[in-house]
Motif scaffolding. Structure first.
Motif, mmCIF file in Angstrom:
data_model
loop_
_atom_site.group_PDB
_atom_site.id
_atom_site.type_symbol
_atom_site.label_atom_id
_atom_site.label_comp_id
_atom_site.label_asym_id
_atom_site.label_seq_id
_atom_site.Cartn_x
_atom_site.Cartn_y
_atom_site.Cartn_z
ATOM 1 N N ALA A 29 0.827 -1.207 0.000
ATOM 2 C CA ALA A 29 0.000 0.000 0.000
ATOM 3 C C ALA A 29 0.863 1.260 0.000
ATOM 4 O O ALA A 29 0.571 2.224 -0.723
ATOM 5 C CB ALA A 29 -0.926 -0.006 1.213
ATOM 6 N N GLU A 30 1.917 1.273 0.811
ATOM 7 C CA GLU A 30 2.819 2.437 0.849
ATOM 8 C C GLU A 30 3.468 2.652 -0.502
ATOM 9 O O GLU A 30 3.543 3.782 -1.011
ATOM 10 C CB GLU A 30 3.888 2.227 1.925
ATOM 11 N N THR A 31 3.956 1.561 -1.099
ATOM 12 C CA THR A 31 4.605 1.654 -2.406
ATOM 13 C C THR A 31 3.620 2.116 -3.473
ATOM 14 O O THR A 31 3.926 2.988 -4.304
ATOM 15 C CB THR A 31 5.196 0.294 -2.807
ATOM 16 N N ALA A 32 2.414 1.536 -3.465
ATOM 17 C CA ALA A 32 1.403 1.878 -4.463
ATOM 18 C C ALA A 32 1.006 3.347 -4.365
ATOM 19 O O ALA A 32 0.861 4.034 -5.390
ATOM 20 C CB ALA A 32 0.176 0.983 -4.290
ATOM 21 N N ALA A 33 0.812 3.835 -3.146
ATOM 22 C CA ALA A 33 0.421 5.238 -2.962
ATOM 23 C C ALA A 33 1.498 6.175 -3.477
ATOM 24 O O ALA A 33 1.197 7.195 -4.120
ATOM 25 C CB ALA A 33 0.120 5.504 -1.492
ATOM 26 N N ALA A 34 2.776 5.837 -3.188
ATOM 27 C CA ALA A 34 3.885 6.679 -3.642
ATOM 28 C C ALA A 34 3.972 6.681 -5.162
ATOM 29 O O ALA A 34 4.182 7.731 -5.794
ATOM 30 C CB ALA A 34 5.193 6.177 -3.027
ATOM 31 N N GLN A 35 3.799 5.504 -5.771
ATOM 32 C CA GLN A 35 3.872 5.417 -7.228
ATOM 33 C C GLN A 35 2.709 6.162 -7.888
ATOM 34 O O GLN A 35 2.897 6.895 -8.857
ATOM 35 C CB GLN A 35 3.852 3.944 -7.669
ATOM 36 N N LEU B 9 -5.488 4.143 -0.005
ATOM 37 C CA LEU B 9 -5.145 3.416 -1.216
ATOM 38 C C LEU B 9 -4.375 2.149 -0.834
ATOM 39 O O LEU B 9 -3.343 2.224 -0.166
ATOM 40 C CB LEU B 9 -4.329 4.288 -2.165
ATOM 41 N N TRP B 10 -4.854 0.997 -1.263
ATOM 42 C CA TRP B 10 -4.234 -0.273 -0.889
ATOM 43 C C TRP B 10 -3.524 -0.970 -2.034
ATOM 44 O O TRP B 10 -2.571 -1.714 -1.827
ATOM 45 C CB TRP B 10 -5.292 -1.224 -0.335
ATOM 46 N N SER B 11 -3.996 -0.774 -3.249
ATOM 47 C CA SER B 11 -3.411 -1.513 -4.366
ATOM 48 C C SER B 11 -3.689 -0.785 -5.672
ATOM 49 O O SER B 11 -4.415 0.230 -5.691
ATOM 50 C CB SER B 11 -3.980 -2.935 -4.412
ATOM 51 N N LEU B 12 -3.156 -1.326 -6.750
ATOM 52 C CA LEU B 12 -3.354 -0.757 -8.082
ATOM 53 C C LEU B 12 -3.670 -1.883 -9.064
ATOM 54 O O LEU B 12 -3.140 -2.991 -8.951
ATOM 55 C CB LEU B 12 -2.094 -0.024 -8.550
ATOM 56 N N GLN B 13 -4.520 -1.552 -10.022
ATOM 57 C CA GLN B 13 -4.763 -2.470 -11.129
ATOM 58 C C GLN B 13 -4.230 -1.825 -12.403
ATOM 59 O O GLN B 13 -4.519 -0.660 -12.693
ATOM 60 C CB GLN B 13 -6.251 -2.769 -11.299
ATOM 61 N N TYR B 14 -3.448 -2.582 -13.159
ATOM 62 C CA TYR B 14 -2.910 -2.112 -14.430
ATOM 63 C C TYR B 14 -3.753 -2.683 -15.566
ATOM 64 O O TYR B 14 -4.018 -3.892 -15.607
ATOM 65 C CB TYR B 14 -1.447 -2.551 -14.597
ATOM 66 N N PRO C 37 1.398 -7.448 -7.213
ATOM 67 C CA PRO C 37 1.508 -8.661 -6.398
ATOM 68 C C PRO C 37 1.523 -8.334 -4.901
ATOM 69 O O PRO C 37 2.184 -7.384 -4.470
ATOM 70 C CB PRO C 37 2.856 -9.261 -6.831
ATOM 71 N N GLY C 38 0.766 -9.097 -4.124
ATOM 72 C CA GLY C 38 0.773 -8.938 -2.676
ATOM 73 C C GLY C 38 -0.126 -7.835 -2.152
ATOM 74 O O GLY C 38 -0.221 -7.652 -0.932
ATOM 75 N N GLY C 39 -0.797 -7.103 -3.039
ATOM 76 C CA GLY C 39 -1.654 -6.013 -2.586
ATOM 77 C C GLY C 39 -3.008 -6.523 -2.113
ATOM 78 O O GLY C 39 -3.448 -7.611 -2.478
ATOM 79 N N ARG C 40 -3.659 -5.725 -1.311
ATOM 80 C CA ARG C 40 -4.983 -6.098 -0.817
ATOM 81 C C ARG C 40 -6.045 -5.738 -1.855
ATOM 82 O O ARG C 40 -6.073 -4.621 -2.362
ATOM 83 C CB ARG C 40 -5.271 -5.363 0.495
ATOM 84 N N LYS C 41 -6.921 -6.676 -2.121
ATOM 85 C CA LYS C 41 -8.040 -6.421 -3.022
ATOM 86 C C LYS C 41 -9.384 -6.571 -2.298
ATOM 87 O O LYS C 41 -10.321 -5.820 -2.562
ATOM 88 C CB LYS C 41 -7.996 -7.369 -4.215
ATOM 89 N N LYS C 42 -9.481 -7.517 -1.387
ATOM 90 C CA LYS C 42 -10.746 -7.831 -0.747
ATOM 91 C C LYS C 42 -11.341 -6.611 -0.048
ATOM 92 O O LYS C 42 -10.714 -6.002 0.801
ATOM 93 C CB LYS C 42 -10.564 -8.958 0.277
ATOM 94 N N GLY C 43 -12.548 -6.236 -0.447
ATOM 95 C CA GLY C 43 -13.238 -5.105 0.160
ATOM 96 C C GLY C 43 -12.791 -3.755 -0.364
ATOM 97 O O GLY C 43 -13.306 -2.720 0.067
ATOM 98 N N CYS C 44 -11.827 -3.738 -1.298
ATOM 99 C CA CYS C 44 -11.325 -2.469 -1.855
ATOM 100 C C CYS C 44 -11.921 -2.242 -3.246
ATOM 101 O O CYS C 44 -12.325 -3.186 -3.923
ATOM 102 C CB CYS C 44 -9.803 -2.491 -1.928
ATOM 103 N N PHE C 45 -11.916 -0.980 -3.690
ATOM 104 C CA PHE C 45 -12.681 -0.634 -4.885
ATOM 105 C C PHE C 45 -12.183 0.672 -5.474
ATOM 106 O O PHE C 45 -11.405 1.404 -4.855
ATOM 107 C CB PHE C 45 -14.159 -0.496 -4.530
ATOM 108 N N CYS C 46 -12.678 0.962 -6.671
ATOM 109 C CA CYS C 46 -12.404 2.258 -7.312
ATOM 110 C C CYS C 46 -13.718 3.033 -7.415
ATOM 111 O O CYS C 46 -14.669 2.560 -8.043
ATOM 112 C CB CYS C 46 -11.815 2.047 -8.698
ATOM 113 N N PRO C 47 -13.793 4.212 -6.784
ATOM 114 C CA PRO C 47 -15.046 4.987 -6.802
ATOM 115 C C PRO C 47 -15.132 5.916 -8.013
ATOM 116 O O PRO C 47 -14.115 6.357 -8.551
ATOM 117 C CB PRO C 47 -14.963 5.785 -5.505
#
Length: 612
Positions: free
Chosen positions: A95-101, A145-150, A161-171
């Motif tokens: 999550a930290e890496t994804a938010a920074a990117q 922000l927990w993860s990213l989808q490409y 890889p390794g990011g959280r998806k369960k219960g997370c979404f894009c609004p």
């Protein structure tokens, strides 16, 4: 790896590990979710993500003592806690890496191939020039922000890889009182553009329920719609099934796109081929239902106002059997011919024909659902019955009959109308139907227990729902062991019916004669008198010169009831028991009992005390 272990892993649907540790836990698979550990002379294994646990022993003999069982359960619980702690730590790092990117990424170009092909705007997505991918952020309900989808130019999708998806979404869009949840990014972008409502992409079918529950927890009073993907061309309609479960879980309104074009499955496909207006039109009904206030919206009036209203007369699809928006039941013992009768009813209703003592006002659209017969046998029966109608110069409107037959399903099981998913599956094909014929309750209502009144709650609720949607239903069912007590199972079956009619094999019937029945109304709400008198009917075979049956048609027979009445009542007045009356007249005991009851007489099971 031992054969018995391989077999157990494969049976559980768990991929095989490359290596197994001699002691301790072996972990493998996506996010190391699978686990295995030696116990006694066998193994324990399972899936951390689902919580399932299995054992594998030689010859399927579990040699664990209660103490050993408790110890292995303790170790599994400790290892599972360790797994979840490691997973949480990994997800936090991702999550930290994804938010920074994501913070450093450029806005997505409007001409990106995926956006252009899907005819959508980027909304919250950004752009990775290195991979030429759209980058979709996944948040929780607190905005983290927990993860990213490409999403690549060709539509290929992958998560970090390794990011959280369960219960997370894009609004999509600002918060509104009504929230629409769907699967993919493009579908959500389309729905938001069509409706202007706050829309949420759960990313896939498996995440619909977790996201819906998260949103419901955050917004307990929000009006929610689950917009399904309609995987209608697949053996199992995963999109509709997952959406139905999510809708039921959070008390949301389900909306399934109406699609009949090859290759299309979601609201974005509809927008690309037919435009946003069509998307909005299909969603409007669900939006109207969702926006109905929970504590209002119903019309409650005084008796004076109600009695002064001019209400339209009750209409019938087939008078007096099937009222408009009505619920009817046709039941009999096995082999009486009720399926032949129901098929003929379907043909008559679809074509606007009078049939036996039933009268049709105009042609109707019929959905016939069969849960047990072979497709070829159904085809032969329909062909013969249609030929019977046409032998009388009648023109059958075949296109008004839609057939949902178990015999046409290669591997898929028929919907279970005792479950919300099964009901929704049927609703997909019943949208245009005026009459739904369900043949029969026993084969299409399998999750409920027949003798348990509570099991029929879903049946009653769904029947009422169909009635509110302007549908009539004719249920087919079997007679109980005690034929005098009506249809098999709980009396709750008949509670909401408008009409109930029983077919009883004629006492004069011979096995090689074909179906010959006496039809009796046991319930006829709003209709009485001669219109609901019992009648006798026979299935007549029409043969060619070689004796081959080329058509079948039902014909009214002279009913023996009037003559029976005099004979039965005289014997009853003479003190005869039901069994004695049956023996003297040749009429079945169940029929004698029912006749006496209908005539206001009480049948005797024993002779009067003063009778010799």
């Amino acid at each position: 790896m031992k054969n018995f272990l391989i077999e157990k892993l494969q049976t559980a649907g768990i991929e095989l590990p490359r290596d197994i540790k001699a002691d301790g836990f072996t972990r493998w698979g996506h996010n190391n979710k699978y686990w295995l550990t030696p116990v006694a002379d066998g193994y324990a294994f399972g899936d951390w993500s689902s919580g399932e646990k299995h054992f594998a022993f030689p010859n399927d003999v579990n040699l664990l003592s209660p103490a050993e069982q408790a110890e292995i359960n303790r170790k599994i619980a400790a290892e599972r806690a360790k797994y979840h702690a490691e997973q949480q730590e990994q997800q936090n790092k991702v999550a930290e890496t994804a938010a920074a990117q994501f913070a450093k990424m450029d806005d997505a170009p409007a001409e990106h191939p995926y956006l252009a092909r899907k005819q959508i705007t980027a909304n919250a997505a950004k752009y990775n020039p290195g991979t030429q991918s759209l980058v979709v952020p996944l948040y929780d309900t607190n905005g983290k922000l927990w993860s990213l989808q490409y999403i690549g130019p060709n539509g290929e999708k992958r998560f970090i890889p390794g990011g959280r998806k369960k219960g997370c979404f894009c609004p999509f869009g600002d918060e509104t009182d009504t929230i629409i949840i769907c699967e993919g990014f493009a579908t959500a972008a389309t729905i938001h553009a069509a409706t202007g409502l706050h829309t949420i992409a759960a990313m896939d079918a498996g995440n619909l329920s977790p996201v819906a529950q998260s949103i419901r927890s955050k917004y307990p009073t929000a009006k929610m719609i689950i917009a399904a993907d309609n995987d209608w061309e697949s053996e199992i309609n995963t999109g509709v099934n997952a959406a139905a479960v999510a809708a039921d879980t959070v008390c949301a309104t389900l909306c399934v796109p109406t699609i009949d074009t090859h290759g299309m499955s979601d609201f974005n496909d509809i927008a690309v081929s037919q435009g946003l207006a069509q998307v909005k039109q299909q969603l409007n009904a669900a939006i109207a239902v969702a926006m109905r206030p929970l504590n209002g919206g119903f019309r409650v009036i005084s008796a004076a106002e109600f009695l002064g209203q001019e209400l339209p007369p009750i209409e019938f699809l087939l008078y007096p059997l099937i009222p408009q928006n009505g619920l009817s039941l046709l039941y009999s013992e096995r082999g009486a011919g009720k399926t032949f009768m129901a098929m003929a009813i379907a043909i008559a209703a679809a074509s606007g024909f009078d049939f036996l003592n039933f009268k049709a006002e105009k042609p109707r659209r019929v959905l016939y659902i069969d849960g047990e017969m072979d497709a070829r046998e159904m085809q032969d029966r329909f062909n013969l019955l249609i030929a019977g109608f046409e032998s009388e110069g009648k023109e059958v409107i075949r296109d008004n009959i839609t057939l949902f037959l178990s015999g046409l399903q290669d591997n898929a099981t028929m919907p279970d109308l005792a479950t919300p998913i099964g009901q929704r599956q049927v609703e997909l094909y019943a949208k245009n139907a005026d009459l739904i014929i369900v043949d029969n309750i026993f084969s299409l209502y399998t999750a409920g227990r027949e003798n348990d009144a509570d099991s029929w709650v879903k049946y009653n609720e769904w029947s009422r729902k169909m009635r509110a949607m302007g549908k009539s239903i004719l249920w087919l069912h079997h007679t109980g062991k005690d034929k005098t007590r009506g249809p098999r199972g709980s009396s709750a079956i008949e509670a909401i019916l408008n009409t109930s009619i029983a077919l009883e094999v004629s006492s004069n019937h011979k096995a090689n004669d074909g179906a010959e029945v006496l039809a009796e109304y046991h319930k006829s709400r709003g209709v009485s008198g001669d219109d609901v008198r019992p009648f006798a009917a026979k299935l007549v075979s029409i043969r060619d010169n070689d004796g081959k049956i080329i058509a079948l048609k039902w014909a009214i027979m002279d009913t023996p009831q009037d003559a029976q009445r005099n004979e039965i009542t005289e014997l009853h007045a003479a003190g005869k028991t039901i069994a004695e009356i049956s023996e003297e007249t040749g009429i079945k005991k169940s029929t004698v009992h029912r006749r006496l009851k209908a005539w206001g007489l009480t049948g005797r099971t024993t002779a009067p005390a003063n009778q010799p």
